[in-house]
Design a protein around this motif. Structure first.
Motif, PDB file in Angstrom:
ATOM      1  N   LEU A  81       7.808 -88.684 -16.421  1.00 33.22           N
ATOM      2  CA  LEU A  81       7.970 -89.245 -15.081  1.00 33.22           C
ATOM      3  C   LEU A  81       7.333 -88.286 -14.081  1.00 33.22           C
ATOM      4  O   LEU A  81       7.320 -87.074 -14.293  1.00 33.22           O
ATOM      5  CB  LEU A  81       9.445 -89.447 -14.732  1.00 33.22           C
ATOM      6  N   HIS A 134       7.689 -91.039  -9.038  1.00 35.67           N
ATOM      7  CA  HIS A 134       8.748 -91.837  -9.659  1.00 35.67           C
ATOM      8  C   HIS A 134      10.120 -91.310  -9.242  1.00 35.67           C
ATOM      9  O   HIS A 134      11.036 -92.089  -8.948  1.00 35.67           O
ATOM     10  CB  HIS A 134       8.634 -91.775 -11.191  1.00 35.67           C
ATOM     11  N   ALA A 191      14.458 -95.732 -14.968  1.00 39.48           N
ATOM     12  CA  ALA A 191      13.608 -94.698 -15.564  1.00 39.48           C
ATOM     13  C   ALA A 191      13.184 -95.104 -16.974  1.00 39.48           C
ATOM     14  O   ALA A 191      12.025 -94.907 -17.366  1.00 39.48           O
ATOM     15  CB  ALA A 191      14.339 -93.361 -15.584  1.00 39.48           C
ATOM     16  N   VAL A 222      10.453 -97.645 -16.741  1.00 41.33           N
ATOM     17  CA  VAL A 222       9.181 -97.023 -16.359  1.00 41.33           C
ATOM     18  C   VAL A 222       8.492 -96.425 -17.577  1.00 41.33           C
ATOM     19  O   VAL A 222       7.288 -96.627 -17.800  1.00 41.33           O
ATOM     20  CB  VAL A 222       9.410 -95.934 -15.292  1.00 41.33           C
ATOM     21  N   SER A 244       3.678 -97.861 -12.902  1.00 37.30           N
ATOM     22  CA  SER A 244       3.206 -96.960 -11.851  1.00 37.30           C
ATOM     23  C   SER A 244       4.310 -96.780 -10.808  1.00 37.30           C
ATOM     24  O   SER A 244       5.333 -97.480 -10.823  1.00 37.30           O
ATOM     25  CB  SER A 244       1.967 -97.539 -11.178  1.00 37.30           C
ATOM     26  N   VAL A 245       4.089 -95.850  -9.898  1.00 39.52           N
ATOM     27  CA  VAL A 245       5.060 -95.632  -8.825  1.00 39.52           C
ATOM     28  C   VAL A 245       5.190 -96.889  -7.974  1.00 39.52           C
ATOM     29  O   VAL A 245       6.294 -97.298  -7.601  1.00 39.52           O
ATOM     30  CB  VAL A 245       4.646 -94.426  -7.957  1.00 39.52           C
ATOM     31  N   LEU A 252       7.236 -99.444  -9.693  1.00 37.50           N
ATOM     32  CA  LEU A 252       8.657 -99.096  -9.630  1.00 37.50           C
ATOM     33  C   LEU A 252       9.226 -99.413  -8.251  1.00 37.50           C
ATOM     34  O   LEU A 252      10.370 -99.873  -8.141  1.00 37.50           O
ATOM     35  CB  LEU A 252       8.836 -97.612  -9.958  1.00 37.50           C
TER      36      LEU A 252
END
Length: 330
Positions: free
Chosen positions: A208, A212, A228, A231, A237-238, A241
């Motif tokens: 991460l 993130h 998490a 992800v 991707s950020v 998320l």
């Protein structure tokens, strides 16, 4: 020994933490004064062994070196260590490590990768600079040296800041000045330590990113580990998320919880929009934000909307004020 008042920030370099140069070895003869009588021919008794001087490079046996308890770095890639060990076998250690005297031996301040790789390479000695500093100064030097090299992962960096604050009784502002970082950088790093252990482990291993982590800190605590895991499983991707946290990529979450929908398409749309705004504010501010809509009550009176921003302590409040460009009010 350097005193506490001597500390300066990273911008002025590590020399700010290092005092003195080479010292005259104990027992070394001073130059004779002009006109003084010639020294006696009687052989002088052997001088005691001189302690290693600061400011010079010394060859120190690896067996006399122990890892300092303040070392901020905990994770070392085995493959990278083996490659460094191969290089040391061929070319030796090109940059001395930093040590401080401790009893009959030495404690490592900086250069643990070189120290470990030298052990792997079968070396008996390692070049070193010696620094007579306190344990607190050694901790600060180790943290700064690793930050300069970008050797620390996100969690190690955060733990280094925390340990400096605990050991020296420093505030976030004082730590930021010592290491040459913005206070918001220190505050945001420290907030990573509030995440669950599984997420911190993923951050340390690089599964991460800091981006993130920022989004996860803005999410509900009960959802962080599931988010998490998603992800990492899906390689999100950020930005993906962010959308997930904001509920843009999922159906109305109230259907899953069995909650009734509000009457009217307009009301439902307004509620979703307020949730979207609250989630985005949480992500930007890194703390929980609650929005209550303005509405007309059953008695016909208008009720004002509210924005509630939570903070942990005064340090966190100062961070929020800086984020909102209101730092002068702190």
């Amino acid at each position: 020994m350097a005193t506490k008042s001597k500390h300066r920030g990273l911008g002025r370099g590590l020399d700010a933490l290092i005092q003195g140069g080479a010292t005259r070895p104990a027992g070394a003869a001073k130059p004779a004064a002009k006109g003084a009588p010639a020294p006696s021919r009687r052989p002088a008794p052997p001088a005691p062994a001189a302690p290693p001087a600061e400011g010079a490079v010394h060859r120190i046996p690896l067996s006399r070196i122990q890892r300092g308890p303040w070392q901020p770095r905990h994770h070392f890639a085995e493959e990278a260590l083996r490659e460094l060990a191969d290089s040391i076998r061929e070319k030796g250690v090109l940059e001395p490590v930093w040590l401080r005297p401790n009893g009959d031996g030495y404690e490592l301040i900086a250069g643990e990768r070189r120290f470990r790789a030298s052990q792997m390479a079968g070396r008996e000695e390692i070049p070193a600079f010696l620094h007579k500093v306190s344990e607190l100064e050694a901790r600060e030097m180790a943290l700064i040296e690793n930050l300069q090299r970008a050797d620390l992962d996100l969690i190690e960096e955060a733990e280094g800041y925390r340990d400096l604050m605990r050991e020296a009784g420093l505030t976030q502002e004082e730590v930021s000045k010592r290491i040459g970082k913005a206070r918001a950088t220190v505050a945001n790093a420290l907030r990573l330590l509030d995440l669950p252990e599984g997420i911190k482990r993923a951050l340390a291993e690089g599964a991460l990113t800091a981006g993130h982590a920022k989004v996860l800190l803005g999410a509900e605590a009960s959802r962080r580990e599931l988010l998490a895991a998603r992800v990492m499983a899906q390689g999100l991707s950020v930005r993906a998320l962010e959308k997930l946290v904001a509920g843009l990529s999922e159906p109305d979450p109230r259907k899953k919880r069995g909650e009734p929908k509000e009457n009217g398409k307009s009301s439902d749309k307004s509620t979703r929009h307020l949730k979207f705004l609250a989630d985005r504010m949480q992500q930007e501010l890194g703390t929980k934000v609650m929005l209550s809509p303005a509405r007309v009550g059953a008695d016909g009176r208008r009720e004002m909307g509210r924005i509630v921003i939570e903070y942990f302590d005064n340090e966190d409040l100062s961070r929020l004020l800086e984020t909102l460009n209101l730092g002068d009010l702190g």
